[in-house]
Write an enzyme that holds these catalytic residues in place. Structure first.
Site, PDB file in Angstrom:
ATOM      1  CG  PHE A  45      35.785  41.433  14.863  1.00  0.00           C
ATOM      2  CD1 PHE A  45      36.653  42.470  14.552  1.00  0.00           C
ATOM      3  CD2 PHE A  45      34.426  41.724  14.950  1.00  0.00           C
ATOM      4  CE1 PHE A  45      36.179  43.763  14.336  1.00  0.00           C
ATOM      5  CE2 PHE A  45      33.949  43.014  14.735  1.00  0.00           C
ATOM      6  CZ  PHE A  45      34.829  44.034  14.434  1.00  0.00           C
ATOM      7  N   GLY A  46      36.470  40.428  18.641  1.00  0.00           N
ATOM      8  CA  GLY A  46      35.662  40.524  19.850  1.00  0.00           C
ATOM      9  C   GLY A  46      35.003  41.881  20.000  1.00  0.00           C
ATOM     10  CD  GLU A  56      31.791  44.142  26.218  1.00  0.00           C
ATOM     11  OE1 GLU A  56      31.061  44.563  27.141  1.00  0.00           O
ATOM     12  OE2 GLU A  56      32.954  44.528  26.013  1.00  0.00           O
ATOM     13  NE  ARG A  68       6.283  15.413  -4.395  1.00  0.00           N
ATOM     14  CZ  ARG A  68       6.023  14.341  -3.661  1.00  0.00           C
ATOM     15  NH1 ARG A  68       6.782  13.269  -3.759  1.00  0.00           N
ATOM     16  NH2 ARG A  68       4.997  14.344  -2.825  1.00  0.00           N
ATOM     17  CD  GLN A  87       4.667  26.157   1.620  1.00  0.00           C
ATOM     18  OE1 GLN A  87       5.215  26.357   2.702  1.00  0.00           O
ATOM     19  NE2 GLN A  87       3.454  25.639   1.522  1.00  0.00           N
ATOM     20  CG  HIS A  97      12.408  20.759  -1.128  1.00  0.00           C
ATOM     21  ND1 HIS A  97      12.791  21.926  -1.742  1.00  0.00           N
ATOM     22  CD2 HIS A  97      13.365  19.850  -1.459  1.00  0.00           C
ATOM     23  CE1 HIS A  97      13.923  21.725  -2.401  1.00  0.00           C
ATOM     24  NE2 HIS A  97      14.287  20.472  -2.256  1.00  0.00           N
ATOM     25  N   GLY A  98       7.787  20.689   0.174  1.00  0.00           N
ATOM     26  CA  GLY A  98       6.706  20.073   0.945  1.00  0.00           C
ATOM     27  C   GLY A  98       7.251  19.379   2.187  1.00  0.00           C
ATOM     28  CD  GLU A 129      30.038  40.671  10.023  1.00  0.00           C
ATOM     29  OE1 GLU A 129      30.337  41.701   9.418  1.00  0.00           O
ATOM     30  OE2 GLU A 129      30.578  39.572   9.805  1.00  0.00           O
ATOM     31  CB  THR A 162      19.765  43.625  14.139  1.00  0.00           C
ATOM     32  OG1 THR A 162      19.635  45.028  14.395  1.00  0.00           O
ATOM     33  CG2 THR A 162      20.304  42.931  15.380  1.00  0.00           C
TER      34      THR A 162
END
Lengths: 264, 383
Positions: free
Chosen positions: B123-124, B127, B271, B339, B341-342, B366, B368
């Protein structure tokens, strides 16, 4: 070749299981219900045989309305017809009553082969295959990892893994085969399959439809009573074996296995 | 008011979830690292029926509703953003314009193979100098005799240069309207047409296993019948396409957020620090509670937008809201997940770093986040 697959709906193995306040059942509020994985092997095997030899695959489930979703899933995988045995009297049936009800539903059907999982991953009894075969008075081939139908469709040769060896068994048909991991890789219900399944027939049957008496099933007819359910014990923290060299560690491991764990 | 999904939608979710966990999860990290588009998983996704979900059966589609399409995209995104991008772009941007605006001949020619996933379509729109300002398209098409002669270039085109890309829809300037503004039309350009070149772009932060391309048109000639719909309808077609596309980007945000939450919950329960699982500390439990809450809200908004579309009601505003909100929810969820998961969250081994990177596209692609706010502001009577 007309094949019947009996399936059970079980809590997803990822679900967190909690024991209910009554102490002998589980809390089902947050449980996600899925088709018993062993029964999926049965559906897949039935579909592969159908693709090779033609015929029809009928899926039978027993339980409340929610079981329809598992039956529809099997239909989406490619099975042709579904039957749900749904009757409040069936609640808390044991393997004997389940086999009795399934057999009653199957008796009037035209079938050559029946698949069901070797056990349900919920209560792990592994008995329905046997009770079903007994009620139908046909052979049972249990815990099977390979099934080959003869060209004339009159017999089946199956493999069962036994202590690292393979036991090869032949049987006349019809027969009940209970399926074991390794038999096949079940396919996914494809999106086109899910749409097609919407239009496939799914019949619902009560005990009266099957000619069974409510006293033959359910809690009252149980031969086995569940006394108590307890969660598995918390896993204890592991032990790290100390030692300077691999030899020292190995010696210490052997000592612990012998003296503490008393395994060797 | 009924919030329950249909049985088909439930089965679909289960099936796509299993598929994603078994077929995509095991290869996602390596494909991301190698920045490689996988033809193997593409083939499997096609076989499962993940392309052409909203296309009618006559053209080889699955004839499902938009909610179903969004659930499927969400479930793929829960496991991997790149694969979800291939699916979302393939359906909303590749198949969408052809299905909604193509004539019978064009639909019959291209859709069946696009719906099996044997081929892809780009899908162009964007540009180098026309991003948010899409109306400023510079790619030019001279309509001469029975041919269109195209010159210009496009950038950041998903699925534009794979080995199975059959062609692209390109927005081109085809003249000047009476009011002096450019007349824009969509033109179908098949791969292999002389003067058309598609080059794969590398060095991406995110979606590294999805195909992104630059398209170059150098006196590229295609027959006049390759015009998509009436001449001058290009901008309208693109905007319509983006409305639907935004829902699928929303699904990627929602699914990605869910993936972050699932990983964060699992890790937090396993954890152990200070003698107990870190999820037992209120500071962490509250993060998980916030994630769960935000995901629930995002899902309600996105599904409502899809419901509006399925019921032929206006949904432009809700689509912009869903796209914006789901992207931002994933941003916060990915942040919390890393965060929680450290140090391990910074390593590839735990996958949340990939989700953290993949999220960033959702604020940009698609439309901003700023453009979504403009769309919403206009539709509520502001601006």
């Amino acid at each position: 070749m007309n094949i019947i697959v009996c399936l059970k709906q079980v809590p997803d193995t990822d679900s967190q299981i909690k024991v209910a306040p009554d102490g002998n059942s589980i809390v089902t509020d947050d449980v996600k219900w899925v088709m018993n994985p062993y029964d999926e092997f049965g559906v897949e095997e039935a579909l592969q045989i159908k693709e090779k030899m033609g015929g029809e695959v009928t899926v039978i489930g027993l339980g409340p309305k929610r079981v329809t979703e598992s039956i529809r899933t099997a239909l989406a995988m490619g099975a042709d017809k579904g039957i749900l045995i749904n009757d409040p009297a069936l609640e808390n049936s044991d393997a004997l009553a389940t086999g009795r009800a399934l057999a009653a539903a199957i008796k009037g059907l035209d079938y050559d082969l029946i698949f069901t999982g070797q056990r349900g991953v919920d209560d792990d009894m592994g008995l329905v295959g046997a009770t079903l075969a007994e009620f139908l008075d046909i052979p049972q081939l249990s815990i099977i990892v390979k099934a080959e139908i003869s060209e004339d469709g009159k017999s089946v040769k199956v493999n069962r893994a036994v202590e690292g060896q393979t036991l090869v068994i032949e049987s006349s048909l019809p027969a009940v085969i209970t399926t074991q991991k390794g038999l096949n890789e079940p396919r996914y219900a494809s999106l086109p399959g899910i749409m097609k399944a919407k239009k496939k027939p799914l019949e619902e049957k009560t005990l009266a439809d099957l000619g069974l008496d409510p006293s033959q099933v359910g809690e009252g007819a149980r031969k086995l009573k569940i006394m108590e359910l307890t969660p598995p014990p918390q896993r204890e923290t592991g032990k790290i074996i100390e030692g300077e060299t691999p030899e020292e560690k190995a010696a210490e491991l052997v000592r612990l296995l012998h003296e503490e764990a008393k395994l060797i | 008011m009924d919030f329950s999904l249909s049985m088909e939608q439930e089965i679909l979710r289960n099936s796509v979830r299993q598929f994603a966990e078994n077929e995509i999860q095991p290869v996602a990290r390596e494909l991301d690292e190698k920045e490689e588009f996988s033809y193997e998983t593409m083939k499997k996704m096609g076989e499962l029926g993940l392309f052409g979900m909203f296309v009618s059966e006559g053209y080889g589609g699955q004839a499902m509703d938009y909610v179903s399409y969004i659930i499927a995209t969400e479930e793929i995104a829960r496991v991997d953003g790149s694969h979800a991008a291939t699916v979302a772009a393939g359906n909303s941007l590749g198949i969408g314009p052809l299905y909604y605006f193509g004539n019978e001949e064009q639909k019959k020619k291209y859709l069946p193979k696009l719906c099996t996933g044997e081929t892809l379509w780009g899908f162009g729109l964007t540009e180098p100098n026309a991003g948010s300002d899409a109306g400023n398209t510079q790619t030019n098409a001279v309509l001469e005799g029975d041919e269109c002669i195209i010159n210009g270039s496009k950038i950041f085109i998903t699925n534009g240069s794979t080995d199975i890309t059959k062609g692209v829809t390109a927005l081109c300037r085809t003249g000047t309207r009476d009011d002096g503004r450019p007349e824009l039309s969509c033109i179908l350009i098949e791969t292999g047409t002389p003067g058309f070149e598609a080059r794969e772009m590398h060095g991406k932060l995110m979606w590294r296993a999805s195909n992104t391309s630059e398209l170059y048109f150098d006196d590229c000639r295609v027959p006049m019948e390759n015009l998509l719909g009436p001449r001058g309808n290009g901008f309208y077609q693109m905007m319509q396409t983006l409305d639907g596309g935004r829902l699928s980007i929303g699904a990627m945000g929602l699914g990605g957020a869910q993936g972050c939450f699932d990983k964060a919950l699992k890790y937090s329960n396993e954890r152990v620090q200070f003698g107990k699982p870190i999820s037992n500390f209120q500071v962490n439990a509250f993060k998980l509670a916030d994630m769960s809450l935000e995901i629930e809200c995002a899902r309600l908004l996105l599904y409502k937008a899809c419901w509006l579309r399925d019921n032929d009601k206006p949904y432009t505003k809700e689509a912009a809201m869903a796209k914006l909100h789901c992207s931002e929810v994933m941003y916060r969820c990915a942040n919390h997940a890393v965060q929680l998961h450290g140090g391990y969250g910074l390593m590839k081994e735990y996958d949340v770093e990939r989700f953290y990177r993949d999220q960033k596209l959702l604020d940009i692609g698609e439309g901003t986040s700023e453009v979504q706010r403009i769309v919403i502001a206009r539709l509520i009577g502001g601006l």
